[in-house]
Design a protein around this motif. Structure first.
Motif, PDB file in Angstrom:
ATOM      1  N   ILE A  90       0.829  -1.200   0.000  1.00  0.00           N
ATOM      2  CA  ILE A  90       0.000   0.000   0.000  1.00  0.00           C
ATOM      3  C   ILE A  90       0.864   1.251   0.000  1.00  0.00           C
ATOM      4  O   ILE A  90       0.573   2.233  -0.702  1.00  0.00           O
ATOM      5  N   ALA A  91       1.945   1.244   0.788  1.00  0.00           N
ATOM      6  CA  ALA A  91       2.842   2.402   0.838  1.00  0.00           C
ATOM      7  C   ALA A  91       3.435   2.691  -0.538  1.00  0.00           C
ATOM      8  O   ALA A  91       3.506   3.849  -0.969  1.00  0.00           O
ATOM      9  N   LEU A  92       3.873   1.651  -1.237  1.00  0.00           N
ATOM     10  CA  LEU A  92       4.419   1.831  -2.586  1.00  0.00           C
ATOM     11  C   LEU A  92       3.342   2.305  -3.556  1.00  0.00           C
ATOM     12  O   LEU A  92       3.597   3.141  -4.435  1.00  0.00           O
ATOM     13  N   GLN A  93       2.136   1.778  -3.383  1.00  0.00           N
ATOM     14  CA  GLN A  93       1.021   2.178  -4.243  1.00  0.00           C
ATOM     15  C   GLN A  93       0.744   3.673  -4.102  1.00  0.00           C
ATOM     16  O   GLN A  93       0.469   4.368  -5.094  1.00  0.00           O
ATOM     17  N   LEU A  94       0.819   4.189  -2.878  1.00  0.00           N
ATOM     18  CA  LEU A  94       0.618   5.622  -2.655  1.00  0.00           C
ATOM     19  C   LEU A  94       1.719   6.449  -3.306  1.00  0.00           C
ATOM     20  O   LEU A  94       1.489   7.594  -3.717  1.00  0.00           O
ATOM     21  N   CYS A  95       2.926   5.876  -3.408  1.00  0.00           N
ATOM     22  CA  CYS A  95       4.026   6.578  -4.081  1.00  0.00           C
ATOM     23  C   CYS A  95       3.737   6.772  -5.564  1.00  0.00           C
ATOM     24  O   CYS A  95       4.301   7.681  -6.196  1.00  0.00           O
TER      25      CYS A  95
END
Length: 294
Positions: A90-95
């Protein structure tokens, strides 16, 4: 900072410092043209704060619905859960979504990713860029994701106080990810040093809140979990785990999102939030990212 793009010259930095400074930093001259009033009135109106509030899309319509738009740019949002539940995903997706145009839920900006768990998950990021329809449609790249690797808590504090503000001055940044907050603190302090750990955590959380407020950032912290020995009756309905680092860190969190797995099913729980009630949604992890199940 590690990125495929080099930092600008000093002249460009000064120019961008003006351009990308937070609009909340100093608008007193607009609201109070009288110099004497500007010196007395330090607050802002509720309407002004509402207009400044933004939500960063997750890239999944189902998740955005239960989050009422996405991850907020107010305070510090925590994602916690056991290994393999999709926290880093999810963190990478937000990036990626932070680079989207504002009209489709992004900030048209870059991201800073502070990695404390060792190697940055570049393979997972490459997969997202390869399979994400949004990445292809809006020409999203890794060039707008700036990575910092830190190991020790003192290094993390220096990063947040010095290096991050410097980068903010020369780049348009909309998202700050810390993955994970627990890693520098769980093994670095002995039992007799827990008081010092609490003080250090308070300093880190204060700086994260300051960065979010000054630059209108969405700040996301990934956290590990600790077992709950005797949860309350209400908590038992949801979980038997709590975020690591104890009560001091928990009191500094604005929004708490818990990820868990039950056999082959994964669930996203809104546990505590300044703008949301408790809710849950099932999700799955695909090559193109985390997607809610309708």
């Amino acid at each position: 900072m590690n990125s495929e793009r080099d930092l600008d010259s000093e002249d460009e930095i000064e120019t961008k410092k003006v351009r990308y400074s937070s609009p909340a930093c100093d608008r007193s001259s607009e609201k109070y043209p009288n110099e004497e009033l500007r010196g007395l009135v330090k607050g802002v109106s509720a309407n002004y704060l509402m207009n400044e509030e933004n939500f960063l899309s997750t890239g999944c319509p189902h998740l955005d619905v239960i989050l009422k738009g996405g991850f907020p740019n107010r305070g510090v949002t925590q994602i916690y859960g056991t290994a393999g539940t999709g926290k880093t995903q999810i963190a990478l997706q937000l990036c990626l979504t932070v680079q989207l145009p504002i009209s489709v839920g992004g900030y048209d900006a870059g991201a800073i990713y502070i990695s404390t768990e060792g190697t940055f998950p570049s393979k997972r990021l490459q997969d997202l860029l390869r399979y994400s329809k949004l990445a292809a449609q809006f020409n999203i790249t890794a060039n707008n994701i700036f990575v910092e690797r830190v190991i020790e808590s003192s290094e993390l504090e220096k990063c947040l106080l010095q290096r991050i503000p410097y980068l903010m001055a020369c780049r348009k940044i909309g998202l700050l990810v810390l993955d994970s907050i627990a890693a520098p603190y769980r093994g670095e302090y002995s039992t007799t040093e827990l008081k010092n750990r609490g003080k250090d955590l308070w300093n880190i959380s204060r700086q994260l809140h300051t960065l979010a407020r000054q630059y209108n950032l969405t700040v996301v912290c990934v956290n590990q979990v600790s077992a709950v020995v005797s949860p309350s009756k209400y908590e038992a309905i949801y979980v038997d785990e709590r975020p690591a680092l104890g009560i001091i860190w928990a009191n500094m969190i604005t929004n708490n999102f818990y990820l868990c797995r039950n056999d082959t099913h994964r669930y996203f729980h809104v546990m505590q939030s300044s703008y949301l009630g408790r809710s849950s949604i099932e999700y799955k992890i695909t090559n193109s990212g985390v997607m809610g199940v309708a």
